[in-house]
Write an enzyme that holds these catalytic residues in place. Structure first.
Site, PDB file in Angstrom:
ATOM      1  N   TYR A  95       0.641  -1.238  -0.026  1.00  0.00           N
ATOM      2  CA  TYR A  95       0.037  -0.035   0.030  1.00  0.00           C
ATOM      3  C   TYR A  95       0.812   1.313  -0.040  1.00  0.00           C
ATOM      4  CZ  TYR A  95      -4.471  -2.433  -0.199  1.00  0.00           C
ATOM      5  OH  TYR A  95      -5.477  -3.078  -0.458  1.00  0.00           O
ATOM      6  N   GLU A 137      -8.928  -6.869   4.065  1.00  0.00           N
ATOM      7  CA  GLU A 137      -7.914  -8.005   3.593  1.00  0.00           C
ATOM      8  C   GLU A 137      -7.340  -8.842   4.632  1.00  0.00           C
ATOM      9  OE1 GLU A 137      -5.736  -5.982   0.914  1.00  0.00           O
ATOM     10  OE2 GLU A 137      -7.364  -5.062  -0.234  1.00  0.00           O
TER      11      GLU A 137
HETATM   12  C1  HEM Z   1      -7.477  -4.474  -8.792  1.00  0.00           C
HETATM   13  C2  HEM Z   1      -8.486  -0.438  -6.549  1.00  0.00           C
HETATM   14  C3  HEM Z   1      -4.559  -0.863  -3.832  1.00  0.00           C
HETATM   15  C4  HEM Z   1      -3.049  -4.653  -7.033  1.00  0.00           C
HETATM   16  C5  HEM Z   1      -8.163  -3.366  -8.376  1.00  0.00           C
HETATM   17  C6  HEM Z   1      -9.708  -3.001  -8.863  1.00  0.00           C
HETATM   18  C7  HEM Z   1     -10.002  -1.884  -8.205  1.00  0.00           C
HETATM   19  C8  HEM Z   1      -8.747  -1.367  -7.385  1.00  0.00           C
HETATM   20  C9  HEM Z   1     -11.065  -1.049  -8.389  1.00  0.00           C
HETATM   21  C10 HEM Z   1     -10.418  -3.782  -9.681  1.00  0.00           C
HETATM   22  C11 HEM Z   1     -11.254  -4.871  -8.889  1.00  0.00           C
HETATM   23  C12 HEM Z   1     -11.857  -5.795  -9.889  1.00  0.00           C
HETATM   24  O1  HEM Z   1     -11.199  -5.964 -10.801  1.00  0.00           O
HETATM   25  O2  HEM Z   1     -13.055  -6.291  -9.406  1.00  0.00           O
HETATM   26  C13 HEM Z   1      -7.562  -0.091  -5.594  1.00  0.00           C
HETATM   27  C14 HEM Z   1      -7.512   0.811  -4.396  1.00  0.00           C
HETATM   28  C15 HEM Z   1      -6.338   0.778  -3.745  1.00  0.00           C
HETATM   29  C16 HEM Z   1      -5.692  -0.478  -4.308  1.00  0.00           C
HETATM   30  C17 HEM Z   1      -8.523   1.860  -4.356  1.00  0.00           C
HETATM   31  C18 HEM Z   1      -5.853   1.610  -2.860  1.00  0.00           C
HETATM   32  C19 HEM Z   1      -6.319   2.069  -1.769  1.00  0.00           C
HETATM   33  C20 HEM Z   1      -3.686  -2.000  -4.464  1.00  0.00           C
HETATM   34  C21 HEM Z   1      -2.226  -2.146  -4.068  1.00  0.00           C
HETATM   35  C22 HEM Z   1      -1.934  -3.439  -5.011  1.00  0.00           C
HETATM   36  C23 HEM Z   1      -3.105  -3.359  -5.952  1.00  0.00           C
HETATM   37  C24 HEM Z   1      -1.544  -1.934  -2.739  1.00  0.00           C
HETATM   38  C25 HEM Z   1      -0.668  -4.304  -4.807  1.00  0.00           C
HETATM   39  C26 HEM Z   1       0.529  -3.726  -5.674  1.00  0.00           C
HETATM   40  C27 HEM Z   1      -4.351  -4.821  -7.626  1.00  0.00           C
HETATM   41  C28 HEM Z   1      -4.318  -5.986  -8.862  1.00  0.00           C
HETATM   42  C29 HEM Z   1      -5.634  -5.842  -9.319  1.00  0.00           C
HETATM   43  C30 HEM Z   1      -6.383  -4.905  -8.459  1.00  0.00           C
HETATM   44  C31 HEM Z   1      -3.017  -6.635  -9.108  1.00  0.00           C
HETATM   45  C32 HEM Z   1      -5.943  -6.806 -10.302  1.00  0.00           C
HETATM   46  C33 HEM Z   1      -6.259  -6.053 -11.470  1.00  0.00           C
HETATM   47  C34 HEM Z   1      -5.583  -6.676 -12.560  1.00  0.00           C
HETATM   48  O3  HEM Z   1      -4.698  -7.256 -12.609  1.00  0.00           O
HETATM   49  O4  HEM Z   1      -6.047  -6.391 -13.646  1.00  0.00           O
HETATM   50  N1  HEM Z   1      -7.877  -2.507  -7.299  1.00  0.00           N
HETATM   51  N2  HEM Z   1      -6.426  -0.997  -5.431  1.00  0.00           N
HETATM   52  N3  HEM Z   1      -4.120  -2.763  -5.389  1.00  0.00           N
HETATM   53  N4  HEM Z   1      -5.322  -4.417  -7.573  1.00  0.00           N
HETATM   54 FE1  HEM Z   1      -6.048  -2.607  -6.274  1.00  0.00          FE
END
Ligand code: HEM
Length: 406
Positions: A95, A137
């Protein structure tokens, strides 16, 4: 808690970020992967290339900012994303890295307009939003590992069977390599599958719904071969179809996801699937067959034609277990063979008139899964027929977006 002043600054900057949101997240990802290429082992490269993830993250940060003084209202959305994060092994230590690059990107795109005061407010707000995710989480990781047969990180599974379900969908039956038991799951949940595609620099991750009933001694995923092998969209599915065989190993994380069937109630259920959207729904229908065989179930499966229709036999076999079961195949463009066999109930698209005549039930729960145009059409039709939002449950494949069906 955030001060009123911070909240005011955040709210006053939302309109600017709405305009610049996608640009900011693009810069954010570029810098993030330049400085932390190891995160390319976690993110889906195809989604990145298509800009889909940029939109999802931008939307969520803005939604969180708009609701910064009442974050409880976005908890259901946070939970859905947190499930995805847990399934992909996003950890608390990630994060601050994401926060630092998000702030850096805001500064880069807004230039002088991003004053220290604004950046300070956003840093504070991001910290609050991130903590909400981290806490939820943490509970999810604990839940995944405390379950019988459960685990919290990636675990090796062996392919024990590979079955062609249609011209484009193939199932893989998976068991733990170490001989441990397979946990139960909520029908509708998915797993992340991770593998090293030969010739690729980074690991690839994809989510697939579990397509068999819960409570078996295997997991089953049913994968659609997407596009052509040399196109980014088809890379992982073609790898699975062409190169992964019985005896091979895939790494997977424990089942996740909020699009699940409630088996504590006995309302009528209508399943509406488009193409490979059938996978979570057949898991739900099979689970009802084994634990609630008297529940009223309608299953409508839409495909282009009979050759692309998966699980025809399995869906027909459910007639032997379910006492109140109505099954319809809808073919958009039936083949000569389909027309001869007369094995479908409707030709063309499912519309409100057909739904009204064939499946409308005022008290049913409707579970809908398929590509975005299918979802939009079905949900709009159901709402037009007076079905309430709380009765409509849906999921599509890919990052969450606003479906705009109001
Ligand atoms: C997916 C928001 C932090 C890694 C997502 C999605 C959203 C989101 C909206 C799409 C969910 C879906 O597909 O249903 C956020 C927000 C964050 C945050 C608001 C901070 C407050 C992080 C962090 C990581 C991360 C710290 C790690 C490095 C991912 C990954 C995906 C994802 C790998 C899947 C998307 C893909 O590979 O296409 N996140 N996220 N996120 N997030 Fe986050």
């Amino acid at each position: 808690m955030l001060s009123q002043k911070t909240i005011d600054i955040i709210k006053s900057t939302v309109p600017v970020l709405e305009v610049k949101g996608t640009e900011i997240t693009k810069v954010f990802y570029k810098n993030l992967f330049t400085n932390h290429p190891e995160l390319l082992n976690v993110f889906n490269h195809t989604n990145q290339q298509q800009g889909r993830q940029q939109t999802a993250l931008a939307n969520t940060v803005l939604a969180a900012a708009q609701n910064i003084d009442k974050l409880a209202t976005i908890i259901p959305v946070v939970k859905q994303i947190a499930q995805k994060h847990r399934s992909l092994q996003v950890k608390p230590e990630h994060y601050p890295i994401v926060g630092q690059h998000l702030l850096g990107a805001i500064k880069e795109v807004l230039g002088d307009a991003a004053t220290d005061e604004i950046l300070g407010a956003w840093a504070e707000a991001y910290g609050v939003i991130a903590q909400v995710f981290i806490d939820i989480e943490k509970e999810m990781y604990e839940e995944a590992s405390s379950q019988e047969g459960g685990w919290s990180e990636f675990k090796e599974f062996k392919v024990i069977e590979k079955v062609e379900e249609s011209d484009v969908i193939t199932s893989f039956y998976l068991v733990p390599k170490d001989g441990s038991s397979v946990p139960t799951f909520l029908p509708g949940q998915y797993i992340t599958v991770r593998s090293q595609i030969p010739g690729e620099e980074y690991l690839s991750n994809r989510q697939y719904s579990l397509s068999d009933a819960s409570g078996k001694n295997h997991f089953r995923i049913s994968v659609k071969r997407e596009a052509e092998e040399n196109q980014p969209l088809g890379k992982f599915s073609n790898y699975l179809h062409n190169q992964v065989n019985v005896g091979d190993t895939l790494e997977i994380t424990a089942p996740a996801g909020e699009f699940t069937l409630n088996t504590e109630i006995d309302s009528d259920v209508v399943f509406l699937s488009g193409g490979v959207g059938i996978t979570p729904l057949i898991s739900m229908a099979k689970s009802i067959a084994s634990i609630q065989p008297n529940r009223q179930v309608s299953f409508i499966s839409a495909s282009r034609n009979g050759k692309l229709q998966a699980f025809e036999n399995e869906l027909n076999q459910l007639k032997e277990q379910l006492t109140n079961y109505d099954l319809s195949f809808v073919y958009e463009n039936p083949s000569e063979e389909d027309l001869q066999n007369n094995n479908f109930k409707k030709q063309g698209y499912i519309d409100a008139e057909w739904l009204n005549k064939n499946v409308k039930s005022d008290n049913a729960d409707y579970y809908v899964c398929g590509p975005v145009p299918f979802l939009k059409a079905i949900i709009t039709s159901l709402k037009g027929l007076g079905i309430k939002d709380r009765q409509i449950h849906f999921e599509f494949f890919g990052p969450a977006m606003n479906l705009d069906t109001e």
